[in-house]
Scaffold this motif. Structure first.
Motif, mmCIF file in Angstrom:
data_model
loop_
_atom_site.group_PDB
_atom_site.id
_atom_site.type_symbol
_atom_site.label_atom_id
_atom_site.label_comp_id
_atom_site.label_asym_id
_atom_site.label_seq_id
_atom_site.Cartn_x
_atom_site.Cartn_y
_atom_site.Cartn_z
ATOM 1 N N LEU A 1 -2.377 5.774 -16.543
ATOM 2 C CA LEU A 1 -1.477 6.316 -17.564
ATOM 3 C C LEU A 1 -1.142 5.272 -18.621
ATOM 4 O O LEU A 1 -1.168 5.554 -19.823
ATOM 5 C CB LEU A 1 -0.205 6.830 -16.893
ATOM 6 C CG LEU A 1 0.906 7.349 -17.819
ATOM 7 C CD1 LEU A 1 0.402 8.506 -18.656
ATOM 8 C CD2 LEU A 1 2.122 7.756 -17.011
ATOM 9 N N LEU A 2 -0.822 4.039 -18.197
ATOM 10 C CA LEU A 2 -0.474 2.986 -19.143
ATOM 11 C C LEU A 2 -1.642 2.656 -20.064
ATOM 12 O O LEU A 2 -1.453 2.443 -21.276
ATOM 13 C CB LEU A 2 -0.030 1.734 -18.385
ATOM 14 C CG LEU A 2 1.327 1.820 -17.675
ATOM 15 C CD1 LEU A 2 1.591 0.558 -16.878
ATOM 16 C CD2 LEU A 2 2.448 2.074 -18.677
ATOM 17 N N LYS A 3 -2.825 2.603 -19.513
ATOM 18 C CA LYS A 3 -4.006 2.310 -20.323
ATOM 19 C C LYS A 3 -4.202 3.367 -21.398
ATOM 20 O O LYS A 3 -4.460 3.041 -22.569
ATOM 21 C CB LYS A 3 -5.241 2.228 -19.430
ATOM 22 C CG LYS A 3 -6.516 1.895 -20.171
ATOM 23 C CD LYS A 3 -7.689 1.801 -19.209
ATOM 24 C CE LYS A 3 -8.990 1.503 -19.954
ATOM 25 N NZ LYS A 3 -10.154 1.416 -19.017
ATOM 26 N N ARG A 4 -4.055 4.630 -21.023
ATOM 27 C CA ARG A 4 -4.228 5.714 -21.998
ATOM 28 C C ARG A 4 -3.114 5.698 -23.048
ATOM 29 O O ARG A 4 -3.364 6.001 -24.219
ATOM 30 C CB ARG A 4 -4.263 7.072 -21.278
ATOM 31 C CG ARG A 4 -5.460 7.256 -20.357
ATOM 32 C CD ARG A 4 -6.747 7.066 -21.129
ATOM 33 N NE ARG A 4 -7.928 7.278 -20.327
ATOM 34 C CZ ARG A 4 -8.546 6.358 -19.592
ATOM 35 N NH1 ARG A 4 -8.036 5.132 -19.529
ATOM 36 N NH2 ARG A 4 -9.641 6.632 -18.927
ATOM 37 N N LEU A 5 -1.898 5.347 -22.652
ATOM 38 C CA LEU A 5 -0.793 5.282 -23.611
ATOM 39 C C LEU A 5 -1.009 4.166 -24.625
ATOM 40 O O LEU A 5 -0.737 4.345 -25.819
ATOM 41 C CB LEU A 5 0.531 5.073 -22.875
ATOM 42 C CG LEU A 5 1.079 6.276 -22.094
ATOM 43 C CD1 LEU A 5 2.303 5.867 -21.289
ATOM 44 C CD2 LEU A 5 1.412 7.428 -23.031
ATOM 45 N N VAL A 6 -1.489 3.026 -24.181
ATOM 46 C CA VAL A 6 -1.767 1.914 -25.098
ATOM 47 C C VAL A 6 -2.862 2.299 -26.089
ATOM 48 O O VAL A 6 -2.756 2.039 -27.294
ATOM 49 C CB VAL A 6 -2.147 0.647 -24.305
ATOM 50 C CG1 VAL A 6 -2.674 -0.434 -25.237
ATOM 51 C CG2 VAL A 6 -0.952 0.135 -23.523
ATOM 52 N N ILE A 7 -3.909 2.910 -25.584
ATOM 53 C CA ILE A 7 -5.003 3.341 -26.466
ATOM 54 C C ILE A 7 -4.493 4.351 -27.496
ATOM 55 O O ILE A 7 -4.836 4.286 -28.683
ATOM 56 C CB ILE A 7 -6.153 3.935 -25.639
ATOM 57 C CG1 ILE A 7 -6.804 2.850 -24.777
ATOM 58 C CG2 ILE A 7 -7.195 4.592 -26.540
ATOM 59 C CD1 ILE A 7 -7.858 3.378 -23.823
ATOM 60 N N ALA A 8 -3.648 5.290 -27.052
ATOM 61 C CA ALA A 8 -3.108 6.300 -27.968
ATOM 62 C C ALA A 8 -2.236 5.652 -29.043
ATOM 63 O O ALA A 8 -2.307 6.030 -30.220
ATOM 64 C CB ALA A 8 -2.312 7.338 -27.182
ATOM 65 N N ILE B 1 -2.375 2.505 -30.220
ATOM 66 C CA ILE B 1 -3.221 1.753 -31.155
ATOM 67 C C ILE B 1 -3.945 2.716 -32.097
ATOM 68 O O ILE B 1 -4.038 2.476 -33.312
ATOM 69 C CB ILE B 1 -4.229 0.890 -30.381
ATOM 70 C CG1 ILE B 1 -3.482 -0.198 -29.597
ATOM 71 C CG2 ILE B 1 -5.239 0.261 -31.325
ATOM 72 C CD1 ILE B 1 -4.373 -1.011 -28.680
ATOM 73 N N THR B 2 -4.439 3.809 -31.571
ATOM 74 C CA THR B 2 -5.128 4.803 -32.398
ATOM 75 C C THR B 2 -4.196 5.385 -33.447
ATOM 76 O O THR B 2 -4.589 5.584 -34.608
ATOM 77 C CB THR B 2 -5.682 5.933 -31.513
ATOM 78 O OG1 THR B 2 -6.529 5.386 -30.501
ATOM 79 C CG2 THR B 2 -6.472 6.931 -32.344
ATOM 80 N N LEU B 3 -2.956 5.630 -33.058
ATOM 81 C CA LEU B 3 -1.983 6.207 -33.990
ATOM 82 C C LEU B 3 -1.679 5.238 -35.133
ATOM 83 O O LEU B 3 -1.613 5.649 -36.305
ATOM 84 C CB LEU B 3 -0.704 6.559 -33.236
ATOM 85 C CG LEU B 3 0.347 7.364 -33.999
ATOM 86 C CD1 LEU B 3 -0.217 8.703 -34.438
ATOM 87 C CD2 LEU B 3 1.577 7.575 -33.128
ATOM 88 N N MET C 1 -2.652 3.814 -40.994
ATOM 89 C CA MET C 1 -3.144 2.924 -42.044
ATOM 90 C C MET C 1 -4.237 3.590 -42.870
ATOM 91 O O MET C 1 -4.259 3.498 -44.104
ATOM 92 C CB MET C 1 -3.670 1.630 -41.431
ATOM 93 C CG MET C 1 -2.613 0.767 -40.786
ATOM 94 S SD MET C 1 -3.325 -0.736 -40.052
ATOM 95 C CE MET C 1 -1.848 -1.524 -39.411
ATOM 96 N N VAL C 2 -5.145 4.273 -42.183
ATOM 97 C CA VAL C 2 -6.254 4.928 -42.884
ATOM 98 C C VAL C 2 -5.727 6.048 -43.778
ATOM 99 O O VAL C 2 -6.121 6.179 -44.946
ATOM 100 C CB VAL C 2 -7.276 5.472 -41.871
ATOM 101 C CG1 VAL C 2 -8.321 6.334 -42.572
ATOM 102 C CG2 VAL C 2 -7.946 4.324 -41.133
ATOM 103 N N VAL C 3 -4.826 6.880 -43.245
ATOM 104 C CA VAL C 3 -4.275 7.996 -44.023
ATOM 105 C C VAL C 3 -3.552 7.473 -45.258
ATOM 106 O O VAL C 3 -3.743 7.979 -46.375
ATOM 107 C CB VAL C 3 -3.317 8.834 -43.148
ATOM 108 C CG1 VAL C 3 -2.550 9.836 -44.002
ATOM 109 C CG2 VAL C 3 -4.088 9.558 -42.065
ATOM 110 N N PHE C 4 -2.731 6.462 -45.088
ATOM 111 C CA PHE C 4 -1.983 5.906 -46.220
ATOM 112 C C PHE C 4 -2.922 5.313 -47.261
ATOM 113 O O PHE C 4 -2.770 5.555 -48.466
ATOM 114 C CB PHE C 4 -1.008 4.835 -45.719
ATOM 115 C CG PHE C 4 -0.141 4.260 -46.788
ATOM 116 C CD1 PHE C 4 1.016 4.903 -47.184
ATOM 117 C CD2 PHE C 4 -0.484 3.068 -47.422
ATOM 118 C CE1 PHE C 4 1.816 4.373 -48.186
ATOM 119 C CE2 PHE C 4 0.310 2.529 -48.421
ATOM 120 C CZ PHE C 4 1.468 3.189 -48.802
#
Length: 315
Positions: free
Chosen positions: A5-12, A14-16, A21-24
């Motif tokens: 769960l922690l690994k997936r939360l960290v990845i999520a 960072i992705t967010l 940054m890309v959207v802005f």
């Protein structure tokens, strides 16, 4: 399970951040001046400059990004240039249309695709399989807006069972509101059901060739029980992946359908904001949709661990 769960939360997370940054950055390079567009071409340079200062458009890009990102964390999406109201108020008004539409479309897509995939896999190479996959191929090839126009002509213009467009509103009652969303949901669901049915069939065919399936059949277990109890559960990982991607598409990709049916949803709001160069609305709504996509993908990752306990033991 905790490490998974922690690994997936960290990845999520960072992705967010990277997505924000890309959207802005992308929206900053779009040509045109929002202040000039709001005031009109006859406005003086002083008036345009004054409005740019009020909107913060003269601040450095980094400062503007940090201000916008911190505001998002506090659910402060800024104020619309065009409507002069908080963007969050616009989102609240439109999400009650887009979210139920996406959920209904996903439910319809799943209800159609899973039985079709099971039926086709259980009759591999037979006439039923060929017909089902042929129809699904048509569903994949035909765009959803064409389905939308066809459904409008058939059920709204000819049979007059449902309205051709517009949204009755939830205050008018659950049935009138759902009736307004029925045709758009079907138009969204049919192409997605075609894709999901093909994925379900392929996943089931791979599982049905496994040794444990042949062992269960050799022990005398009925084929229907083997198909539902063993094969379907072990084929769910690719199916869940596609369902997660489909929900994200249904939620974020309703721009065309909402404009065809004249629905006041998030897709139509983004379309109007783009035409009016209302960047703060576009940025905030797009980031909200990105966050929804990331959240859905996170839930799909967690569902993998529930479906297949081997994934938990690897972490």
């Amino acid at each position: 399970m905790t490490a998974y769960l922690l690994k997936r939360l960290v990845i999520a997370a960072i992705t967010l951040v990277l997505a924000s940054m890309v959207v802005f950055a992308v929206l900053q390079v779009v040509p045109g001046d929002p202040a000039r567009l709001m005031l009109g071409m006859n406005a003086s340079a002083e008036q345009v400059e004054m409005l740019r200062s009020q909107l913060g458009l003269n601040d450095p890009l980094v400062l503007r990004y940090l201000h916008w990102a911190i505001g998002l964390l506090h659910l402060d999406f800024g104020r619309s240039y065009t409507y002069s109201v908080p963007v969050l108020d616009l989102v609240r008004e439109r999400i009650v249309v887009s979210l139920p539409l996406a959920l209904i479309a996903l439910a319809l897509s799943t209800a159609i695709a899973i039985p079709v995939g099971l039926y086709s896999a259980s009759r591999r190479g037979r006439a039923g399989d060929v017909i089902a996959m042929g129809v699904s191929q048509v569903g994949v090839a035909v765009p959803n807006f064409w389905f939308a126009l066809l459904l409008i002509y058939l059920f709204a213009v000819w049979l007059r069972w449902v309205p051709a467009g517009g949204f009755a509103g939830w205050k008018a009652g659950a049935w009138p509101a759902l009736k307004s969303l029925l045709l758009p949901a079907v138009a969204l669901a049919l192409p997605q059901a075609a894709i999901l049915a093909r994925v379900t069939r392929q996943a089931l065919l791979e599982v049905l060739s496994e040794d444990y399936i042949r062992t269960a059949r050799a022990k005398g277990m009925p084929y229907r029980a083997v198909l539902w109890r063993h094969a379907l559960r072990n084929a769910l990982i690719p199916v869940l992946t596609i369902m997660g991607l489909q929900f994200a598409f249904l939620l974020a990709g309703t721009v065309i359908i909402e404009n065809v049916f004249y629905l006041p949803g998030l897709g139509r709001l983004v379309f109007q904001a783009i035409t009016q160069r209302d960047l703060i609305v576009v940025e905030s709504v797009v980031m909200l949709l990105v966050a929804a996509v990331i959240a859905v993908n996170l839930l799909v990752d967690l569902s993998y661990a529930l479906v297949d306990p081997r994934l938990r033991s690897r972490e």
